[in-house]
Design a protein around this motif. Structure first.
Motif, mmCIF file in Angstrom:
data_model
loop_
_atom_site.group_PDB
_atom_site.id
_atom_site.type_symbol
_atom_site.label_atom_id
_atom_site.label_comp_id
_atom_site.label_asym_id
_atom_site.label_seq_id
_atom_site.Cartn_x
_atom_site.Cartn_y
_atom_site.Cartn_z
ATOM 1 N N UNK A 202 0.709 -1.482 -0.012
ATOM 2 C CA UNK A 202 -0.040 0.037 0.247
ATOM 3 C C UNK A 202 0.590 1.134 -0.478
ATOM 4 N N UNK A 203 1.090 2.206 -1.040
ATOM 5 C CA UNK A 203 1.789 3.421 -0.548
ATOM 6 C C UNK A 203 0.778 4.309 -2.049
ATOM 7 N N UNK A 204 1.292 4.823 -2.741
ATOM 8 C CA UNK A 204 1.097 6.001 -3.601
ATOM 9 C C UNK A 204 2.737 5.949 -4.743
ATOM 10 N N UNK A 205 2.093 5.113 -5.552
ATOM 11 C CA UNK A 205 2.998 4.999 -6.832
ATOM 12 C C UNK A 205 3.448 5.746 -7.643
ATOM 13 N N UNK A 206 4.393 6.235 -8.220
ATOM 14 C CA UNK A 206 4.835 7.305 -8.715
ATOM 15 C C UNK A 206 6.031 6.717 -10.308
ATOM 16 N N UNK A 207 4.888 6.916 -11.475
ATOM 17 C CA UNK A 207 6.316 6.983 -12.249
ATOM 18 C C UNK A 207 7.447 8.090 -12.118
ATOM 19 N N UNK A 208 8.439 7.526 -12.983
ATOM 20 C CA UNK A 208 9.706 8.286 -13.270
ATOM 21 C C UNK A 208 10.377 8.218 -14.332
ATOM 22 N N UNK A 209 10.720 8.759 -14.656
ATOM 23 C CA UNK A 209 11.641 9.128 -16.493
ATOM 24 C C UNK A 209 12.870 10.269 -16.062
ATOM 25 N N UNK A 210 14.000 9.445 -16.410
ATOM 26 C CA UNK A 210 15.583 10.204 -16.617
ATOM 27 C C UNK A 210 15.330 10.778 -17.934
ATOM 28 N N UNK A 211 15.663 11.964 -18.252
ATOM 29 C CA UNK A 211 15.843 12.379 -19.357
ATOM 30 C C UNK A 211 17.270 13.066 -19.102
ATOM 31 N N UNK A 212 17.526 12.667 -20.905
ATOM 32 C CA UNK A 212 18.697 13.966 -21.382
ATOM 33 C C UNK A 212 18.309 15.434 -21.452
ATOM 34 N N UNK A 213 19.164 15.824 -21.220
ATOM 35 C CA UNK A 213 19.058 17.255 -21.218
ATOM 36 C C UNK A 213 20.136 18.108 -21.161
ATOM 37 N N UNK A 214 20.604 18.677 -22.725
ATOM 38 C CA UNK A 214 21.862 18.968 -22.950
ATOM 39 C C UNK A 214 22.866 17.392 -22.187
#
Length: 119
Positions: free
Chosen positions: A90-102
């Motif tokens: 039981x929890x809040x589930x978060x999506x994560x992205x690692x985005x290359x910027x420069x």
């Protein structure tokens, strides 16, 4: 503009299953590692699972053998299949992205979706 929109959370009984989805936009999804994290009340946010751009996966010990992370680059979506759910999931589930910027990698987060495992 990077957007991550989670869906699929809800209330499920112990031993049940859920599939979370995270629809991504605003960046080159196929090039980015994606992950699922969760945060239970009173606890720090923790890694659940990650998947690299090449499809390599890593899981928290607590979910190994029960959860499966996958991605569909054609749909810009990452999934988390959760089986044999426990009250401790039981929890809040978060999506994560690692985005290359420069030359930097910037982390982006969705708004979260609540998963409650209870009888």
């Amino acid at each position: 503009q990077v957007q991550l929109v989670e869906s699929g959370g809800g209330l499920v009984q112990p031993g049940g299953s859920l599939r979370l989805s995270c629809a991504a936009s605003g960046f080159t999804f196929s090039n980015s590692p994606m992950g699922w994290y969760r945060q239970a009340p009173g606890k720090e946010r923790e890694l659940v699972a990650i998947i690299t751009s090449r499809g390599y996966t890593k899981y928290a010990d607590s979910v190994k053998g029960r959860f499966t992370i996958s991605r569909d680059n054609a749909k810009n979506t990452v999934y988390l299949e959760m089986n044999s759910l426990l009250p401790d999931d039981t929890a809040v589930y978060y999506c994560n992205a690692g985005v290359q910027i420069g030359t930097n990698i910037r982390q982006f987060w969705g708004q979260g979706t609540q998963v409650t495992v209870s009888s």
